[in-house]
Each structure stands twice: as C-alpha cells, then as structure tokens.
Scaffold this motif. Sequence first.
Motif, short mmCIF file in Angstrom:
data_model
loop_
_atom_site.label_atom_id
_atom_site.label_comp_id
_atom_site.label_asym_id
_atom_site.label_seq_id
_atom_site.Cartn_x
_atom_site.Cartn_y
_atom_site.Cartn_z
N GLN A 28 0.77 -1.09 -0.09
CA GLN A 28 0.21 -0.21 -0.05
C GLN A 28 1.07 0.99 0.68
O GLN A 28 0.62 2.27 -0.73
CB GLN A 28 -1.14 0.33 1.29
CG GLN A 28 -2.32 -0.72 0.79
CD GLN A 28 -2.06 -1.62 1.31
OE1 GLN A 28 -0.44 -2.62 1.60
NE2 GLN A 28 -2.92 -3.02 1.93
N ALA A 29 1.82 1.23 0.71
CA ALA A 29 2.88 2.34 0.91
C ALA A 29 3.15 2.58 0.20
O ALA A 29 3.72 4.11 -1.00
CB ALA A 29 4.01 2.22 2.13
N MET A 30 4.02 2.07 -1.17
CA MET A 30 4.85 1.82 -2.45
C MET A 30 3.61 2.40 -3.14
O MET A 30 4.28 3.20 -4.33
CB MET A 30 4.92 0.24 -3.35
CG MET A 30 6.78 -0.31 -2.61
SD MET A 30 6.68 -2.10 -3.17
CE MET A 30 8.39 -2.31 -2.22
N GLY A 31 2.52 1.50 -3.37
CA GLY A 31 1.18 2.71 -4.13
C GLY A 31 1.08 3.86 -3.91
O GLY A 31 1.21 4.67 -5.21
N GLU A 32 1.08 4.16 -3.23
CA GLU A 32 0.89 5.10 -2.34
C GLU A 32 1.91 6.67 -2.90
O GLU A 32 1.71 7.73 -3.88
CB GLU A 32 1.26 6.14 -1.09
CG GLU A 32 -0.48 5.81 -0.04
CD GLU A 32 -0.46 5.55 0.58
OE1 GLU A 32 0.57 6.25 1.69
OE2 GLU A 32 -0.97 4.88 2.06
N ARG A 33 3.41 5.64 -3.13
CA ARG A 33 4.83 6.86 -3.93
C ARG A 33 4.42 6.63 -5.35
O ARG A 33 4.29 7.53 -5.25
CB ARG A 33 5.72 6.42 -3.05
CG ARG A 33 6.06 6.58 -1.62
CD ARG A 33 7.23 5.33 -1.06
NE ARG A 33 7.08 5.82 0.29
CZ ARG A 33 6.76 5.95 1.31
NH1 ARG A 33 5.29 5.48 1.37
NH2 ARG A 33 6.84 6.80 2.51
N ASP A 82 10.67 2.74 -4.11
CA ASP A 82 10.98 2.07 -3.10
C ASP A 82 11.66 2.49 -1.97
O ASP A 82 11.78 2.05 -0.49
CB ASP A 82 11.54 0.66 -3.82
CG ASP A 82 10.90 -0.47 -4.61
OD1 ASP A 82 9.17 0.00 -3.76
OD2 ASP A 82 11.15 -0.98 -4.60
N GLY A 83 12.50 3.42 -1.66
CA GLY A 83 14.18 4.39 -1.65
C GLY A 83 13.49 5.02 0.16
O GLY A 83 14.28 5.04 0.50
N SER A 84 12.63 5.72 -0.58
CA SER A 84 11.98 5.98 0.91
C SER A 84 10.78 5.63 1.59
O SER A 84 10.17 5.84 2.86
CB SER A 84 11.20 7.50 0.31
OG SER A 84 9.23 6.82 -0.08
N LEU A 85 10.20 3.96 1.72
CA LEU A 85 9.70 2.90 2.01
C LEU A 85 10.39 3.03 4.03
O LEU A 85 12.35 2.95 4.00
CB LEU A 85 9.43 2.58 2.05
CG LEU A 85 8.55 2.02 0.89
CD1 LEU A 85 8.90 0.51 0.47
CD2 LEU A 85 7.40 2.25 0.61
N ALA A 113 16.95 -15.95 -4.45
CA ALA A 113 15.45 -14.79 -4.33
C ALA A 113 15.70 -14.10 -5.97
O ALA A 113 16.37 -14.36 -6.64
CB ALA A 113 15.99 -13.27 -3.29
N LEU A 114 14.31 -13.56 -5.87
CA LEU A 114 13.83 -13.60 -7.11
C LEU A 114 12.69 -12.46 -7.19
O LEU A 114 11.72 -12.75 -7.17
CB LEU A 114 13.57 -14.51 -8.40
CG LEU A 114 12.95 -14.51 -9.99
CD1 LEU A 114 14.60 -14.10 -10.64
CD2 LEU A 114 12.06 -15.75 -10.34
N THR A 115 13.58 -11.11 -7.65
CA THR A 115 12.44 -9.88 -7.10
C THR A 115 12.30 -9.27 -8.08
O THR A 115 13.26 -8.82 -9.31
CB THR A 115 13.06 -9.60 -5.87
OG1 THR A 115 12.36 -8.29 -6.11
CG2 THR A 115 14.50 -8.84 -6.01
N ASN A 116 11.12 -8.87 -8.63
CA ASN A 116 11.03 -7.55 -9.20
C ASN A 116 11.36 -6.34 -9.10
O ASN A 116 11.20 -5.27 -10.13
CB ASN A 116 9.34 -7.48 -9.76
CG ASN A 116 9.00 -8.27 -10.37
OD1 ASN A 116 10.26 -8.85 -11.68
ND2 ASN A 116 7.66 -8.30 -11.61
N ALA A 117 11.46 -5.63 -7.36
CA ALA A 117 12.49 -5.20 -7.19
C ALA A 117 13.84 -5.05 -7.98
O ALA A 117 14.35 -5.64 -7.83
CB ALA A 117 12.65 -5.03 -5.33
N TYR A 118 14.09 -3.64 -7.32
CA TYR A 118 15.36 -3.26 -7.80
C TYR A 118 16.31 -3.74 -6.56
O TYR A 118 16.40 -3.82 -4.97
CB TYR A 118 16.05 -1.74 -7.86
CG TYR A 118 17.17 -1.35 -8.71
CD1 TYR A 118 17.84 -1.88 -9.14
CD2 TYR A 118 18.02 -0.14 -7.45
CE1 TYR A 118 19.04 -1.50 -10.11
CE2 TYR A 118 19.12 0.33 -8.64
CZ TYR A 118 19.96 -0.18 -9.37
OH TYR A 118 20.95 0.35 -9.93
#
Length: 248
Positions: A28-33, A82-85, A113-118
């Motif tokens: 949710q927090a990511m979504g808001e950003r 992501d970086g500001s979470l 690990a296999l992620t879509n994040a940086y």
Amino acid sequence: MAEHRDDRPIVWFDIDNTLYSASSKISQAMGERIHAYFVSMGFSHEEASELHLKYYTQYGLALRGLTRHHDVDPLDFDKKCDGSLPLEEMIKPNPKLRKLFEDIDRSRVRVWALTNAYKTHAERVLRILKLDDLVEGLIYCDYAEPNFSCKPEPEYYIKALEKAGVTDPARCYFVDDNRGNVVAAIRLGWGHCVQFSEHGLEVVEGGRVKQIDNENLSDEKKSGSDVPVIADLQQLRDVWPEIFKPEV
Ligand SMILES: [Mg+2]
C-alpha cells in the motif's frame, strides 16, 4: 559472480509479500508513492490511478510502463518510491522463517531470490528480515539497464537461469505470491512452482486485493497448470520435503 558449475537445483523465493506478510502494508505504501510519482508527472489523480493499474496489469510492474511510454529515470523512480519506505518500522525478522531457511539442505539445493524490485530494496528487505546470509544469489530487476525485463516476462526468467547457471528449468523450485508470476514459470517448464497466498487473497501492486480463484483462470493461463497454493511458507516442508535436511 563466479561462473563455476554448480549442479544443485535452485529454490527461488520471491521477496515482497512472500517473505513478509502483506499485512505489513508495504505494498500500500509503495502504491501511494507510485501514485504520487504519476501525479508529480502532471497526471490527475484519476489518470494516475488508471495508468498505474494499466501498466501493472500489462507489464507486471508500473515502472516498466513508465520507462516504455514516458521519459522516466527508473533509478529516480526507485529512490522516490521503494527507497523512501520506512521498512525498518514496517517489517521485523521472523525466527520461524529463518529456521525454515536454515532447515533447507544446502548440500542438495541452492537458495536464491527472484524479485521485481531493484537491488537496493531487495537487499534491504533481506537484511531487515535477517535472511541475507541465507540467500546465496539474487536476481533483481535491473532498472539501470535500458529496457530491463521483469516477471512475468519470459526473458526475465530465462536470464535468471543463465545468470545462475541453470540448464534444466524442470529442476527449479519457485514460490511467489503473484499468480501470474507462478503461471509464467510453469509455462517455461519450471518444475516445482507454488503460489503463496496468506488468506486466499493476493495483494497486487498498489495494495489492491484480489481473491485467488482457480476456477476463473483463463483457459490460456490454465493450460495444464493447476497452481498449488500454500497459505504459510512452513507448508513448503510438506510440499517439497526433498529440499529439507532429514529430521534427526
Ligand atoms: Mg511478491
């Protein structure tokens, strides 16, 4: 990374909403950003919501759409989203999960690990969860690369296998909370795929919640693949007993 030959199959874990509970509200927090980022580009709130959903649905990642169709610097996006979470306040190490990782038999399999994040977000989450020493390799979305790929695009999985030196996808283990990501792996012949879903629900980017429903999967997506669903990662002990150390 050393390119030595390692024949142990890989157990691939997704990170976000898989290694921690969706109740952490990180998505949710990511979504808001992400929403705020669209708005900062000049879109109205309504347009921002529409585009966010459209790109997520179409590409598996809002940022993928942003880099394709707009002049967006992915690293700036990552820093602001992501970086500001405040992750340290949102997730805590889970001793039961750490024990699960410790109980995996490293003489038989590797854990990646296999992620879509940086990379920065992925490494930060693994460190906060105190799992970083138990994850041998990380495949992340390389936002620094022009035209980077992400799950569920086939090239992302294919590149992941290349980087890990895997020649036989049938020997791969994979768990992800996103159904589309699991289906994509199954279609590429990954042998042991499981969807993690805490309460029969799936939280998608932006914090929206979808009911998991095997019946309503499109025929194309089904194509011989009934996706096994687990509600707790500890169930992997029963689903994949062969990857765990024998009980003493
Ligand atoms: Mg996930």
